[in-house]
Design an enzyme around this catalytic site. Sequence first.
Site, PDB file in Angstrom:
ATOM      1  N   ARG A 233       0.924  -1.265  -0.048  1.00  0.00           N
ATOM      2  CA  ARG A 233      -0.056   0.082   0.003  1.00  0.00           C
ATOM      3  C   ARG A 233       0.865   1.226   0.150  1.00  0.00           C
ATOM      4  NH1 ARG A 233      -3.516  -2.365  -1.952  1.00  0.00           N
ATOM      5  NH2 ARG A 233      -5.618  -2.688  -1.044  1.00  0.00           N
ATOM      6  N   GLU A 262      -3.465   7.556  -4.703  1.00  0.00           N
ATOM      7  CA  GLU A 262      -3.678   7.311  -6.074  1.00  0.00           C
ATOM      8  C   GLU A 262      -5.233   7.914  -6.778  1.00  0.00           C
ATOM      9  OE1 GLU A 262      -4.018   3.012  -6.000  1.00  0.00           O
ATOM     10  OE2 GLU A 262      -1.884   2.865  -5.186  1.00  0.00           O
ATOM     11  N   HIS A 280      -0.884   0.789 -10.263  1.00  0.00           N
ATOM     12  CA  HIS A 280      -1.590  -0.459  -9.168  1.00  0.00           C
ATOM     13  C   HIS A 280      -2.103  -1.684 -10.029  1.00  0.00           C
ATOM     14  CE1 HIS A 280      -3.861  -0.694  -5.069  1.00  0.00           C
ATOM     15  NE2 HIS A 280      -3.691  -1.974  -5.771  1.00  0.00           N
TER      16      HIS A 280
END
Length: 317
Positions: A233, A262, A280
Site C-alpha cells: 500500500r 492514487e 496499481h
Amino acid sequence: MTALDILMPRPMLPIVQEQLDKAFTVHRLYEADDPETFLAEVGDKIRGVALTGCGVDADFLKNVPNAEIVASFGVGYDHVKTDDCLAANVVVTNTPDVLTDEVADTAIALMLMAVRELGQAETWLRDGNWTGKGAYPLTPATLRGRTLGVFGLGRIGKAIAKRAEAFGMTIHYHGRHQQDGIDYPYHASLKDLAAACDTLMVVAPGGEETKHAVNAEVLKALGADGFLINIGRGTVVDEDALIDALESGTILGAGLDVFEHEPKVPEKLTQLPRVTLLPHVGSASQATRNAMGQLVVDNLKSWFETGKAVTPVPEMR
Ligand code: NAP
Ligand code: 8YV
C-alpha cells in the site's frame, strides 16, 4: 432466494453485476443524480454492500442502518473501518488467496524492472536511441547476490519469497510476529530488516499502524545499493522521504505499484531516472480480477443463504 436489497456504491465487474442482479435487487449509488436523496430513499432497505473504490466508516453505515455485510473487492481492506463495522454488527469480507500468485508475479517483475532498468531500456529502443546513440548504458545494479527483505511475510509475501529464492536471492523478513516454521531470518524492527538487506519488498497492509513505516531512517538503513519495491500500500511509504533518499543517493532506486494518493503520483517520482512506476496493476489480469469478483458474490450469497461468510476478515472471526 428473496430479492434482498444490496447497495453498490461504485461500478463493479460485469461478472459481479450480472450475478448480483440475478440474486438480489441491486441499488447503484453511482447512477443516482443526488446520492444523498437516493440513500435517504433506499438506505433502510439495504441489507448488504458490494464494495469497491470507496471507504466504509461509521458515517457511511448510518445511511444503511440494516446492513449486515460489507463484501469488499480486494484483499487489502484498509479503506474499511472494521471497528465501526463491528460496532454496527456488520461483517466485513475481502478477497484473499485468489490473487496471491498474480500479485507475487507482478512484484517479481517490478523488482526486475527496477533493478535492471528494463522499462527505461525499452523506452530507449522505442525512442530510436539504440540506432541513434548505441547500446543502453550498463545498469549499476544486478539482482545477482541480492538479499530480499520482505516487510509483511503473509500470503503474498511468502509467494514472493518463494519466487525470489528461485532467483537465487537470500530472504529475510519483518512483521509484528516471528512465524513458526519459517526459516528465513526474522528482524523485530523494520529498520533492522532494512539494514540486513539491499532490496526491501513492502507487502504489508495499509492503515494507521503501518502509515509511513518506511521513513527516512529505514531508507538510510537500506543503504546506497538499496532498492525499495512497494507492492503493498502506498501509505506504508513516506513518499517525501523516498524522493529525498532517491535524489541524495541514500538509496539507488525504487519500483512502485502503489501510491499514497492514487491515482496521483508525485511528479518528482516520474522524473527520477532509476524509478519504475506501475499504476496499481498487481492483481490486474481479467482472470484474477474475475476470481476476486466471484468471491464478492460468493460472500454475499453465502451470508444470506447460510448466515456465514466465505472469507470474513480476521477482525470478524
Ligand atoms: P496477509 O496474508 O494478511 O499478510 C500480511 C502480512 O503483513 C502478515 O505477514 C502480517 O504479519 C504483516 N502485517 C500485518 N499488519 C502489520 C503491521 N501492522 N505491521 C507489520 N506487519 C504487519 O495479506 P496478503 O494477502 O499477503 O496481502 C498483503 C497486502 O498486499 C494487502 O493488505 C494489500 O494492501 C496488498 N496488496 C496489493 C496488491 C496490488 O495490486 N499492489 C494486490 C493485493 C494485495 P504479522 O501479523 O506478523 O504482522
Ligand atoms: C486491487 C489490491 O486492485 O487486493 C488488493 O488489496 O490492492 C488490488 O488487488 C484493489 O483492491 C481493487 O480495488
